[in-house]
Scaffold this motif. Structure first.
Motif, PDB file in Angstrom:
ATOM      1  N   PRO A 116       0.998  -1.073  -0.180  1.00  0.00           N
ATOM      2  CA  PRO A 116      -0.213  -0.091   0.155  1.00  0.00           C
ATOM      3  C   PRO A 116       1.190   1.595  -0.188  1.00  0.00           C
ATOM      4  N   TYR A 117      -0.006   2.306  -0.613  1.00  0.00           N
ATOM      5  CA  TYR A 117       1.468   3.549  -0.878  1.00  0.00           C
ATOM      6  C   TYR A 117       0.251   4.577  -0.876  1.00  0.00           C
ATOM      7  N   ILE A 118       0.863   6.196  -0.700  1.00  0.00           N
ATOM      8  CA  ILE A 118       0.290   7.151  -1.048  1.00  0.00           C
ATOM      9  C   ILE A 118       1.158   8.622  -0.855  1.00  0.00           C
ATOM     10  N   GLY A 119       0.426   9.257  -1.825  1.00  0.00           N
ATOM     11  CA  GLY A 119       1.764  10.347  -2.464  1.00  0.00           C
ATOM     12  C   GLY A 119       2.137   9.613  -3.429  1.00  0.00           C
ATOM     13  N   GLY A 120       3.188   9.811  -4.184  1.00  0.00           N
ATOM     14  CA  GLY A 120       3.716   9.933  -5.264  1.00  0.00           C
ATOM     15  C   GLY A 120       2.700  10.847  -6.731  1.00  0.00           C
ATOM     16  N   THR A 121       2.237  10.319  -7.576  1.00  0.00           N
ATOM     17  CA  THR A 121       0.953  11.377  -8.599  1.00  0.00           C
ATOM     18  C   THR A 121      -0.245  11.656  -8.235  1.00  0.00           C
ATOM     19  N   ASP A 122      -0.394  11.188  -7.031  1.00  0.00           N
ATOM     20  CA  ASP A 122      -1.808  11.677  -6.924  1.00  0.00           C
ATOM     21  C   ASP A 122      -1.573  12.810  -6.292  1.00  0.00           C
TER      22      ASP A 122
ATOM     23  N   TYR B  74      -1.283  16.068  -3.788  1.00  0.00           N
ATOM     24  CA  TYR B  74       0.155  16.571  -3.544  1.00  0.00           C
ATOM     25  C   TYR B  74       0.925  17.923  -4.330  1.00  0.00           C
ATOM     26  N   ARG B  75       0.584  17.614  -5.625  1.00  0.00           N
ATOM     27  CA  ARG B  75       1.249  18.575  -6.409  1.00  0.00           C
ATOM     28  C   ARG B  75       0.799  19.635  -6.162  1.00  0.00           C
TER      29      ARG B  75
ATOM     30  N   ASN C 167       8.376  18.885  -4.897  1.00  0.00           N
ATOM     31  CA  ASN C 167       7.544  20.023  -4.152  1.00  0.00           C
ATOM     32  C   ASN C 167       7.688  20.162  -3.355  1.00  0.00           C
ATOM     33  N   TYR C 168       7.571  21.384  -2.606  1.00  0.00           N
ATOM     34  CA  TYR C 168       8.427  21.466  -0.520  1.00  0.00           C
ATOM     35  C   TYR C 168       7.105  20.894  -0.261  1.00  0.00           C
TER      36      TYR C 168
END
Lengths: 285, 285
Positions: B109-115, B118-119, B153-154
């Motif tokens: 399982p993961y979050i973040g990445g290309t979601d 978060y961009r 990104n920051y």
């Protein structure tokens, strides 16, 4: 500038919007004794004018010319010490408006920074090609200046990296790895600029504490007697080291920041202030 | 897997869409001699399925299971070697879809990445507060995995930094500082992840060449005889070092990449292949 001076980290005056006790009175006491005050900060996101507003808001008397931030330090270094011949003295900025304002104050041309044109994703493959062949580059850029950038992205880093590969001078406002905010740590200028540093494989010249390039920049503006100057700060590895390396007459640690008494009283401590107080207001006796 | 193997950097097969001479014939020759082929790459942005498409497009026979990229390496390491107890095994990803696809392939399982969530820019001060107090964090994240991220990104760096401050395991698909593209160099995975590394003050465990964690991950999937395996590559400090450190039976340098004959024939060269050829096709004799 008078021959007796006090260089003071802005962080010893307040935390957020909370002024430490008796700060205003202490500064007035120092002024009444004829001390020239210089407020020093590594924060590159704010200009001297921004800080003047903050001093005013908190009811402390201070002049714009008494503030010396790392962005201004970089601008002074570029304009008065590096002094590259125009038009090849243009700066590509990785950073916020504080950097831009200070470059303007010293008449230094720049691109990048807060320009919305650079705040976008990189387009594959056309941006790679246009960075490589120079179509996206300004031939007058001779300097890359990296500061804390809340809008860092791959595109800006790739462009800055290409300028460095073509021989641009590599500077940073400061290289603090972390930024204390909201009771924890966030990435600092040294972190937001680390992508570029890793890519090019060498460190920038830092114009922030404890780099003596900042001391040189202070001297580029003021003429002061180092032996009659005391550095006041709350971080041993930046503020106090800055004063020691600069061979200032005095260094005074204030314990309202991250560094604690045990850090410099411990056996083998490498950075030891000449004196210390719990809060700046303790100077009132 | 057969006992005689050839591990091969994908970069020795083609450059962009240009296949080097006699590559297809050479691979068929190796297969006809009973060699198990493993195609190894540090590129974390593409999945094995992405590479399979590229092989097909260029007319080279290869199976998905023969491809071993640094994203897959990381996924295998997380699922089969690190193997944290669920639900605290969730990964916060700094990287592109190649990383996500490989984590999915191993059921991680993961979050973040290309979601897209978060961009965006960091909002001051609310994001700082919500990262600090945990409102923006997932309590199940036990791992931060950093790969080449064209959308760094920051905000993402600050969130990843907070997970690390709270004890998450720190991994990277690879730490190559540069990415050769369009006849010049761009920031690599080691650069796009350097902000986080600088902030936390320590390096991640890399799952790409030359890290032996990648060799362990290869062994986690295949069972092969290291003494009967040859590593073929065009970079001394990654490919050839990977083979030497892994005590493989052979290392073969191919001169179509960045490393040149003089690099390993020079006196004092530290990474020396057992043999070298100008192009992979030269193995056809």
């Amino acid at each position: 500038m008078s021959s007796s001076s006090t260089a003071m980290r802005i962080g010893v005056l307040w935390s957020g919007d909370h002024l430490y006790p008796k700060v205003a009175e202490t500064l007035e006491m120092l002024r009444s004794k004829g001390k020239q005050l210089v407020f020093v900060t590594n924060n590159s996101t704010k200009s001297r004018a921004d800080y003047k507003k903050k001093f005013d808001k908190l009811g402390i008397r201070a002049e714009v010319d008494e503030v010396f931030g790392s962005s201004y330090s970089a601008a002074v270094y570029i304009a008065r010490i590096l002094n590259l011949p125009a038009p090849k003295n243009k700066v590509f900025v990785l950073g916020e408006s504080g950097v831009e304002q200070e470059l303007e104050s010293e008449g230094v041309p720049y691109i990048g920074g807060t320009d919305a044109a650079y705040r976008r994703d990189i387009r594959v493959p056309e941006d790679f090609d246009n960075i490589s062949n120079g179509n996206m580059l300004d031939p007058d850029v001779g300097i890359v200046l990296s500061g804390l950038d809340f809008h860092s992205n791959y595109l800006k880093t790739a462009i800055a990296f290409q300028y460095l590969q073509r021989g641009a001078v590599y500077l940073a406002t400061n290289i603090d790895s972390t930024l204390p905010m909201s009771h924890t740590l966030f990435p600092g200028a040294g972190a937001s600029g680390a992508a570029l540093e890793r890519a090019i494989g060498r460190a920038p010249l830092s114009l922030g504490k404890p780099s003596q390039a900042m001391m040189d920049a202070v001297e580029g503006k003021f003429r002061f007697d180092r032996r009659r100057t005391c550095m006041v700060g709350d971080r041993l590895n930046t503020d106090i080291q800055f004063g020691i390396d600069g061979e200032l007459g005095g260094t005074l640690a204030v314990l309202t920041g991250v560094s604690k008494e045990e850090d410099f009283l411990a056996e083998g401590a490498t950075t030891v202030p000449m004196a210390y107080v719990n809060t700046l207001g303790d100077l009132m006796g």
